[in-house]
Design a protein around this motif. Structure first.
Motif, mmCIF file in Angstrom:
data_model
loop_
_atom_site.group_PDB
_atom_site.id
_atom_site.type_symbol
_atom_site.label_atom_id
_atom_site.label_comp_id
_atom_site.label_asym_id
_atom_site.label_seq_id
_atom_site.Cartn_x
_atom_site.Cartn_y
_atom_site.Cartn_z
ATOM 1 N N ALA A 98 0.851 -1.184 0.000
ATOM 2 C CA ALA A 98 0.000 0.000 0.000
ATOM 3 C C ALA A 98 0.890 1.237 0.000
ATOM 4 C CB ALA A 98 -0.908 -0.009 1.229
ATOM 5 N N LEU A 99 0.567 2.188 -0.850
ATOM 6 C CA LEU A 99 1.349 3.421 -0.943
ATOM 7 C C LEU A 99 0.438 4.632 -0.764
ATOM 8 C CD1 LEU A 99 3.628 2.603 -4.029
ATOM 9 C CD2 LEU A 99 4.147 2.319 -1.599
ATOM 10 N N TYR A 153 9.753 5.495 -1.598
ATOM 11 C CA TYR A 153 9.277 4.123 -1.807
ATOM 12 C C TYR A 153 10.113 3.304 -2.770
ATOM 13 C CZ TYR A 153 5.005 6.101 0.283
ATOM 14 O OH TYR A 153 4.096 6.730 1.100
ATOM 15 N N ILE A 154 10.592 3.944 -3.829
ATOM 16 C CA ILE A 154 11.318 3.211 -4.865
ATOM 17 C C ILE A 154 12.502 2.445 -4.286
ATOM 18 C CG2 ILE A 154 12.720 5.239 -5.453
ATOM 19 C CD1 ILE A 154 11.438 2.522 -7.897
ATOM 20 N N LYS A 155 13.150 2.997 -3.260
ATOM 21 C CA LYS A 155 14.316 2.356 -2.652
ATOM 22 C C LYS A 155 13.954 1.020 -2.011
ATOM 23 C CE LYS A 155 16.892 6.594 -1.557
ATOM 24 N NZ LYS A 155 17.518 7.384 -0.457
ATOM 25 N N TYR A 156 12.758 0.944 -1.463
ATOM 26 C CA TYR A 156 12.332 -0.278 -0.787
ATOM 27 C C TYR A 156 11.697 -1.269 -1.761
ATOM 28 C CZ TYR A 156 12.890 2.638 3.381
ATOM 29 O OH TYR A 156 13.401 3.452 4.361
ATOM 30 N N ILE A 157 10.863 -0.758 -2.643
ATOM 31 C CA ILE A 157 10.078 -1.639 -3.509
ATOM 32 C C ILE A 157 10.948 -2.413 -4.492
ATOM 33 C CG2 ILE A 157 8.350 -1.656 -5.352
ATOM 34 C CD1 ILE A 157 6.873 0.537 -3.836
ATOM 35 N N ILE A 169 2.647 -9.571 -7.256
ATOM 36 C CA ILE A 169 2.783 -8.270 -6.602
ATOM 37 C C ILE A 169 1.573 -7.394 -6.893
ATOM 38 C CG2 ILE A 169 4.158 -6.165 -6.427
ATOM 39 C CD1 ILE A 169 5.576 -8.587 -5.321
ATOM 40 N N GLY A 170 0.964 -6.876 -5.838
ATOM 41 C CA GLY A 170 -0.143 -5.943 -5.986
ATOM 42 C C GLY A 170 0.202 -4.619 -5.320
ATOM 43 N N LEU A 237 6.924 1.394 -11.876
ATOM 44 C CA LEU A 237 5.674 0.652 -11.718
ATOM 45 C C LEU A 237 4.694 0.886 -12.867
ATOM 46 C CD1 LEU A 237 4.960 1.215 -7.902
ATOM 47 C CD2 LEU A 237 6.011 -0.791 -8.984
ATOM 48 N N GLN A 238 4.982 1.914 -13.688
ATOM 49 C CA GLN A 238 4.085 2.280 -14.782
ATOM 50 C C GLN A 238 2.676 2.600 -14.263
ATOM 51 O OE1 GLN A 238 5.029 2.514 -18.378
ATOM 52 N NE2 GLN A 238 6.833 2.774 -17.071
#
Length: 246
Positions: A98-99, A153-157, A169-170, A237-238
């Motif tokens: 969730a973001l 977020y990008i660093k973790y995802i 992945i959702g 993530l597009q």
């Protein structure tokens, strides 16, 4: 051999994961971990060998006839090793991330730490003056004070989802699933389940009251900081994150 299907709500913190937990719990085919607090966080420390029956009986002993077991542990996203272990030890696990607008998330995180007696600095001292973090006596799985970094977020995802197939992945946005039952149904579809009609969107869950007089310079500073990270996340993530600019 795993006896059940499993999914994991791995984060992020202050992104509506408790809301999701309650929404998922309305489905007759899903059994969520108990208790909801403290979270299991089982695969942060236990990554040598999966004691499957122990895990299931410890956190899902209340199960009845549900076919899917769901765990919410929002610290997992900050431990890529937990994702790798889940991928290797569960049959086709699903991962839900969730973001939330990272500006809102950072401020919510601050007030959550304040509410729980962990934070004694003013919001200006945290976000404008970078005053050193306070010392705390209690042990936490992750730092309660990395308000800004946690929204990058990008660093973790990128690290967390690396072992998984795309179908496992959702990614779901707080701004969508907390305001639309259709978005919740998309999560059920992701889990290959039919719809549930028991969802309530008007309940405030794990809510933290924020100060309405937050200095605008804090908001502007955070927006400026997150723009390049949000752009990288959009490209990776597009997905469209333009609403986070508002």
């Amino acid at each position: 051999m795993n006896q059940f299907k499993h999914f994991f709500i791995v984060g992020g913190q202050r992104c509506g994961t408790t809301f999701l937990y309650n929404a998922m719990e309305t489905h007759s085919s899903i059994c969520m971990n108990k208790p909801v607090n403290p979270e299991p966080k089982y695969f942060i420390k236990n990554q040598k060998k999966l004691a499957y029956l122990y895990y299931v009986n410890k956190f899902f002993k209340h199960r009845k006839n549900e076919e899917i077991l769901g765990e919410k542990s929002t610290s997992y996203l900050e431990f890529p090793s937990s994702g790798k272990f889940i991928f290797e030890n569960f049959k086709d696990p699903k991962i839900i991330i969730a973001l939330r607008n990272p500006v809102d998330r950072a401020i919510s995180n601050y007030f959550f730490s304040k509410k729980n007696g962990l934070e004694n600095r003013s919001i200006e001292e945290v976000f404008l003056e970078n005053k050193p973090i306070p010392k705390i006596k209690i042990k936490t799985s992750v730092s309660p004070f990395i308000y800004i970094k946690r929204g990058e977020y990008i660093k973790y995802i990128k690290d967390y989802i690396r072992p998984f197939n795309k179908e496992q992945i959702g990614i779901f946005l707080y701004e969508n699933f907390t305001t639309s039952k259709v978005e919740i149904q998309k999560i059920f579809s992701f889990l290959e389940l039919n719809q549930s009609n028991e969802i309530q969107l008007n309940k405030k869950i794990n809510y933290t009251k924020k100060d309405s007089t937050i200095d605008e310079s804090i908001i502007e500073k955070l927006h400026h900081h997150y723009r390049p990270f949000n752009k990288k996340l959009e490209d990776f993530l597009q997905i469209d994150l333009s609403k986070w600019e508002n």
